[in-house]
Design an enzyme around this catalytic site. Structure first.
Site, PDB file in Angstrom:
ATOM      1  CE  LYS A   1      -2.998 -20.828  19.921  1.00 26.28           C
ATOM      2  NZ  LYS A   1      -3.950 -21.192  19.149  1.00 26.28           N
TER       3      LYS A   1
ATOM      4  N   PRO B   1      -3.074 -11.267  13.130  1.00 26.06           N
ATOM      5  CG  PRO B   1      -2.827 -12.635  11.372  1.00 26.06           C
ATOM      6  CD  PRO B   1      -2.075 -12.096  12.703  1.00 26.06           C
ATOM      7  CB  VAL B   2      -8.634 -10.247  14.685  1.00 21.98           C
ATOM      8  CG1 VAL B   2      -9.782 -10.068  15.816  1.00 21.98           C
ATOM      9  CG2 VAL B   2      -7.951  -8.747  14.887  1.00 21.98           C
ATOM     10  CB  ALA B   3     -11.345 -14.145  15.000  1.00 18.08           C
ATOM     11  N   GLY B   4      -7.605 -15.433  14.508  1.00 20.37           N
ATOM     12  CA  GLY B   4      -7.057 -16.230  13.284  1.00 20.37           C
ATOM     13  C   GLY B   4      -6.585 -17.747  13.901  1.00 20.37           C
TER      14      GLY B   4
ATOM     15  CB  SER C   1      -4.630 -15.213  24.453  1.00 18.61           C
ATOM     16  OG  SER C   1      -5.764 -15.698  24.512  1.00 18.61           O
TER      17      SER C   1
ATOM     18  CG  ASP D   1      -5.160 -20.097  23.842  1.00 19.73           C
ATOM     19  OD1 ASP D   1      -5.019 -21.215  24.092  1.00 19.73           O
ATOM     20  OD2 ASP D   1      -5.777 -19.703  22.679  1.00 19.73           O
TER      21      ASP D   1
HETATM   22  O1  C5P Z   1     -10.748 -20.211  27.159  1.00 21.33           O
HETATM   23  P1  C5P Z   1     -11.241 -19.158  25.827  1.00 21.33           P
HETATM   24  O2  C5P Z   1     -12.239 -17.970  26.477  1.00 21.33           O
HETATM   25  O3  C5P Z   1     -10.087 -18.771  25.063  1.00 21.33           O
HETATM   26  O4  C5P Z   1     -12.284 -20.050  25.011  1.00 21.33           O
HETATM   27  C1  C5P Z   1     -13.155 -19.832  24.040  1.00 21.33           C
HETATM   28  C2  C5P Z   1     -13.881 -20.700  23.748  1.00 21.33           C
HETATM   29  O5  C5P Z   1     -13.389 -21.739  23.347  1.00 21.33           O
HETATM   30  C3  C5P Z   1     -14.824 -21.283  24.825  1.00 21.33           C
HETATM   31  O6  C5P Z   1     -15.991 -20.687  25.208  1.00 21.33           O
HETATM   32  C4  C5P Z   1     -15.066 -22.746  24.346  1.00 21.33           C
HETATM   33  O7  C5P Z   1     -16.204 -22.712  23.665  1.00 21.33           O
HETATM   34  C5  C5P Z   1     -13.917 -23.096  23.576  1.00 21.33           C
HETATM   35  N1  C5P Z   1     -12.867 -24.040  24.383  1.00 21.33           N
HETATM   36  C6  C5P Z   1     -13.241 -25.012  24.679  1.00 21.33           C
HETATM   37  N2  C5P Z   1     -12.110 -25.978  25.174  1.00 21.33           N
HETATM   38  C7  C5P Z   1     -11.089 -25.481  25.504  1.00 21.33           C
HETATM   39  C8  C5P Z   1     -10.777 -23.977  25.206  1.00 21.33           C
HETATM   40  C9  C5P Z   1     -11.614 -23.409  24.467  1.00 21.33           C
HETATM   41  O8  C5P Z   1     -14.448 -25.769  24.221  1.00 21.33           O
HETATM   42  N3  C5P Z   1     -10.044 -26.130  25.924  1.00 21.33           N
END
Ligand code: C5P
Length: 304
Positions: free
Chosen positions: A12, A100-103, A109, A142
């Protein structure tokens, strides 16, 4: 033996990412517009007496950055789907990874969404869509979008998704970075740079209007990402990359989500290919072209 099931799942980009002040649970309220683009992972679930994971990475994927044990999000997806059905779900999940990873492209997701769909089908569970979406939301902000795909408005912490009107075919050139970025770190940096962020994030009206025109120039003007400034502050080379792509003719360059991938909007498929060639000639080894919107996690083959 049940026949294996292959599910395709898309990366995405966030066309609009409005971020508000952190909530009590630490997450940030978002108003975002997601678009699924044609850069995909394929996840195949094979019948197996145990739950296990393996990776077939594309050249540009940093496979060392992907955990293959119980902390892999696709593995967690299998466990959570099993919890719902009050059984241990098994299967050998093979992830053919191009995202890609962590991109900032929600590749993990996407794999989690694919694992849910593939294992649901492999074990003929017929899990209702609303249950899949709820499990997806628990896995990550996501993941529900990765199930529905297309172009969608995301609210809450990004997990509440609804499809929106999008009449265009949009061409993107992607430049991933060798080293990924930590999403929590970028959000923390946002808090530092924007200590007075509003409780309600900036709305997406301009972006939604641009999608309804189908005109790349309108979309280019409307693209917005509140995480871009913190990402560039942490990685100044991303700002230079955006400027470079725009000087090579991109309508607009933007950090994707929390970065570090930079996406450039092109006028057409030909323009995207030309732009990708120009960026490669300036020394970027990995430059990818993808269009959107494409479908969310969906079955591509059941090898009967
Ligand atoms: O939801 P997800 O596990 O992908 O989120 C990873 C990290 O990104 C969360 O632990 C948080 O630190 C940050 N995040 C956030 N607000 C969001 C989505 C993610 O602070 N709406």
């Amino acid at each position: 033996m049940r026949p294996p099931i292959t599910v395709r799942t898309a990366a995405k980009v966030n066309l609009h990412l409005g971020v508000g002040a952190p909530r009590e649970d630490g997450f940030h309220p978002l108003t975002t517009v997601y678009q699924a683009i044609g850069l995909c992972d394929d996840v195949t679930a094979y019948d197996s007496p145990v739950l296990e994971l393996s990776l077939l990475p594309a050249d540009w994927v940093d496979s060392g950055a992907v955990p293959l044990g119980a902390d892999n999000i696709a593995h967690r997806a299998a466990v959570e789907l099993g919890h719902h059905h009050q059984r241990d779900l098994t299967g050998r999940l093979v992830i053919e990874k191009s995202i890609p990873v962590a991109g900032g492209l929600a590749g993990g997701s996407a794999d989690a969404a694919a694992a849910l769909v593939a294992l649901d089908r492999l074990h003929q569970l017929d899990t209702p869509d609303d249950v899949l979406l709820r499990i997806a939301a628990d896995l990550g902000s996501d993941v529900p979008f990765a199930l529905i795909g297309g172009t969608a408005l995301g609210t809450g912490r990004g997990e509440l998704v609804e499809s929106v009107a999008d009449v265009g075919t949009w061409w993107w050139v992607l430049v991933p970075s060798v080293e990924g970025m930590s999403t929590p770190e970028v959000y923390r940096h946002f808090d530092k740079l924007v200590p007075d962020a509003p409780d309600t994030p900036p709305d997406a009206e301009m972006l939604l209007g641009a999608l309804r025109t189908g005109q790349p120039e309108s979309l280019a003007r409307a693209l917005h990402n509140d995480l871009q400034e913190p990402a560039i502050d942490l990685r100044p080379e991303l700002g230079r990359l955006i400027a470079q792509g725009e000087s090579e003719g991109a309508l607009r360059g933007l950090v994707s989500g929390s970065g570090p991938t930079v996406v450039f909007l092109a006028e057409s498929a030909d323009h995207a290919r030309d732009l990708a060639g120009a960026l490669m000639r300036t020394g970027h080894e990995v430059v990818l072209v993808a269009n959107g919107a494409v479908a969310g996690a969906h079955l591509v083959s059941s090898h009967a």
